[in-house]
Design an enzyme around this catalytic site. Structure first.
Site, mmCIF file in Angstrom:
data_model
loop_
_atom_site.group_PDB
_atom_site.id
_atom_site.type_symbol
_atom_site.label_atom_id
_atom_site.label_comp_id
_atom_site.label_asym_id
_atom_site.label_seq_id
_atom_site.Cartn_x
_atom_site.Cartn_y
_atom_site.Cartn_z
ATOM 1 N N ARG A 1 0.717 -1.123 0.112
ATOM 2 C CA ARG A 1 0.058 -0.014 -0.076
ATOM 3 C C ARG A 1 0.898 1.373 -0.062
ATOM 4 N NH1 ARG A 1 -3.071 -2.648 3.890
ATOM 5 N NH2 ARG A 1 -4.794 -3.774 3.114
ATOM 6 N N LYS B 1 2.558 12.165 -11.057
ATOM 7 C CA LYS B 1 1.710 11.291 -11.804
ATOM 8 C C LYS B 1 2.767 10.278 -12.157
ATOM 9 C CE LYS B 1 -1.109 14.658 -14.354
ATOM 10 N NZ LYS B 1 -1.546 15.198 -15.788
ATOM 11 N N GLU C 1 9.598 19.635 -24.938
ATOM 12 C CA GLU C 1 8.948 20.285 -23.460
ATOM 13 C C GLU C 1 9.587 21.410 -22.969
ATOM 14 O OE1 GLU C 1 6.295 18.751 -22.563
ATOM 15 O OE2 GLU C 1 6.204 16.716 -23.316
ATOM 16 N N LYS D 1 7.300 23.926 -13.636
ATOM 17 C CA LYS D 1 6.509 22.781 -13.202
ATOM 18 C C LYS D 1 6.293 22.645 -11.797
ATOM 19 C CE LYS D 1 5.037 18.237 -14.058
ATOM 20 N NZ LYS D 1 4.567 17.208 -14.947
ATOM 21 N N GLU E 1 -4.684 18.424 -10.811
ATOM 22 C CA GLU E 1 -5.273 19.002 -12.412
ATOM 23 C C GLU E 1 -6.913 19.407 -12.233
ATOM 24 O OE1 GLU E 1 -3.413 17.001 -15.701
ATOM 25 O OE2 GLU E 1 -4.951 17.657 -16.912
ATOM 26 N N ARG F 1 -3.027 23.120 -13.832
ATOM 27 C CA ARG F 1 -1.740 22.100 -14.320
ATOM 28 C C ARG F 1 -2.205 21.658 -15.607
ATOM 29 N NH1 ARG F 1 0.443 16.865 -10.911
ATOM 30 N NH2 ARG F 1 1.632 16.136 -12.865
ATOM 31 N N ASN G 1 -0.377 20.531 -20.516
ATOM 32 C CA ASN G 1 -0.688 19.525 -21.800
ATOM 33 C C ASN G 1 -0.893 20.476 -23.057
ATOM 34 O OD1 ASN G 1 -1.821 17.241 -22.376
ATOM 35 N ND2 ASN G 1 -3.792 17.813 -22.839
ATOM 36 N N HIS H 1 -0.329 18.823 -26.567
ATOM 37 C CA HIS H 1 -0.226 17.371 -26.290
ATOM 38 C C HIS H 1 -1.695 16.935 -26.694
ATOM 39 C CE1 HIS H 1 3.130 18.129 -24.005
ATOM 40 N NE2 HIS H 1 3.344 17.059 -23.630
ATOM 41 N N HIS I 1 -0.596 13.978 -28.682
ATOM 42 C CA HIS I 1 -0.937 12.534 -28.281
ATOM 43 C C HIS I 1 -1.509 11.954 -29.276
ATOM 44 C CE1 HIS I 1 -0.385 13.330 -23.635
ATOM 45 N NE2 HIS I 1 0.822 12.774 -24.111
ATOM 46 N N HIS J 1 8.168 11.527 -28.957
ATOM 47 C CA HIS J 1 7.145 12.354 -28.476
ATOM 48 C C HIS J 1 7.479 13.712 -28.679
ATOM 49 C CE1 HIS J 1 4.292 13.712 -25.153
ATOM 50 N NE2 HIS J 1 5.184 14.221 -24.685
HETATM 51 N N1 GLY Z 1 3.045 16.035 -18.041
HETATM 52 C C1 GLY Z 1 1.931 16.665 -17.745
HETATM 53 C C2 GLY Z 1 1.661 16.599 -16.082
HETATM 54 O O1 GLY Z 1 2.506 16.162 -15.366
HETATM 55 O O2 GLY Z 1 0.739 17.098 -15.539
#
Ligand code: GLY
Length: 362
Positions: free
Chosen positions: A116, A138, A180, A222, A232, A236, A240, A243, A247, A260
């Protein structure tokens, strides 16, 4: 030495950026890990180069996965949890992820689920992982239907970034990460834009002082965004930028034709085109972005690589969607973006048509 910090729901963690830091990691990690066992995890590229020595210095266990996206799977997740068990990791233990986005993502999911949740430290080795995926918590694995569909928020204990590790990163991968970096300048930092345009040659030659400064600025952006909006709910989403289409283009081309970063270059061009058509992005800002992308050799179109219909259908499967609509991130000035724009379908078709070279809608 630049040290940033991120405030997550689980606490505050430091992001340290320092050329040559890798040599000092064993001491830092011993402090974090305490008496419990450590598992150093890398992939078939990063483990022999950086992971093995680190594991030896720490007296830690180790595990290397095959390099590449296929390691973000249920099978690798299960195998990783077994490795933790066999290595005797307990609730006080730490997983050290040394690698790019794939290793960081898989390690994050393992560290969130095994017993956990145990501790996690990121040591990113690619430019993309340094400026993006290692910060913000993430972590996800893929399903056959799409990337990053099963995941968690798993903030690390610390992120250790050594820009010298980029010295022998393959050129195409370095440029992919640069997309990026260029994105950060467009969405959040006009001065960074000026610096990237003026110092193109030094950036491409990986001048270590400049690179450390640029990585630090991107990480600061960031860190600020994810501290203000960890889950998000709003801001946040600006990360994107480029993207939504990018994507979809990666998926439409089977993740095989474009890196990418190349897909994000095209996605940024489409987003600027859309922004101009919607009256959100000034034409001069779109032109400035085009100048920067071409200075770094990133593509702004992908003629014939995918169809408009398929690519736009894939944008509507984006994880960011709510209730069927695809919200777009658009630039409103150089160094500033806003999320949540709804865009006319005809505008999208025209912009996608230009990027994919069909020249017209449909
Ligand atoms: N890579 C996008 C984020 O971390 O929200």
């Amino acid at each position: 030495v630049p040290e940033l910090s991120v405030t997550a729901s689980t606490g505050v963690y430091p992001v340290t950026i320092e050329a040559g830091l890798i040599g000092r990691l064993p001491d830092r990690l011993r402090e974090i890990a305490g008496p419990s066992r450590v598992l150093v995890m890398g992939d078939s590229n990063t483990f022999p180069r950086f992971g093995r020595d680190l594991a030896e210095a720490l007296g830690a266990s180790s595990w290397a996965v095959p390099a590449g996206e296929s390691s973000k799977s249920w099978e690798a997740l299960e195998e990783g949890c077994r490795q933790c068990l066999e290595a005797g990791l307990d609730r006080g233990s730490t997983v050290v992820a040394i690698g790019g986005g794939v290793v960081g993502d898989l390690a994050g999911v393992i560290a969130a689920l095994y017993l956990r949740g145990i501790r996690l430290v990121h040591v990113p080795t690619t430019l993309l992982a340094m400026v993006d995926s290692s910060i913000g918590g993430k972590a996800a694995i893929d399903l056959p239907q799409g990337k990053n569909l099963v995941g968690v928020f798993k903030p690390p204990e610390a992120v250790y970034i050594d820009p010298e590790l980029l010295t022998d990163l393959p050129d195409r991968e370095y440029r992919s990460g640069l997309a990026e970096v260029l994105k950060y300048s467009m969405i959040a930092d006009e001065q960074l834009y000026d610096s990237l345009l003026a110092n193109r040659q030094k950036m491409l030659e990986k001048d270590m002082d400049l690179l450390t400064d640029v990585v630090t600025r991107c990480c600061a952006i960031k860190a600020g965004v994810v501290t203000r909006d960890e889950k998000e709910k709003g801001e946040r989403a600006i990360l994107n930028y480029g993207h939504t289409f990018g994507h979809a283009l990666e998926a439409a081309t089977g993740y095989a034709r474009l890196t990418h970063g190349e897909a994000i270059g095209v996605g940024m061009a489409v987003a600027a085109d859309v922004g101009v058509a919607m009256g959100v992005t000034p034409a001069g800002v779109s032109a400035s972005q085009a100048e920067l992308l071409s200075a770094y050799g990133l593509p702004q179109s992908a003629p014939g690589l995918a169809t408009v219909a398929e690519t736009l259908a894939l944008t509507s499967r984006d994880k960011k969607n709510r209730g069927g609509a695809t919200p777009w991130v658009l630039l409103d000035r150089l160094g500033h973006a806003t999320p949540g724009h709804s865009v006319d379908p005809e505008v999208l078709e025209r912009a996608a048509g230009r990027a994919l070279g069909s020249g017209e809608a449909g």
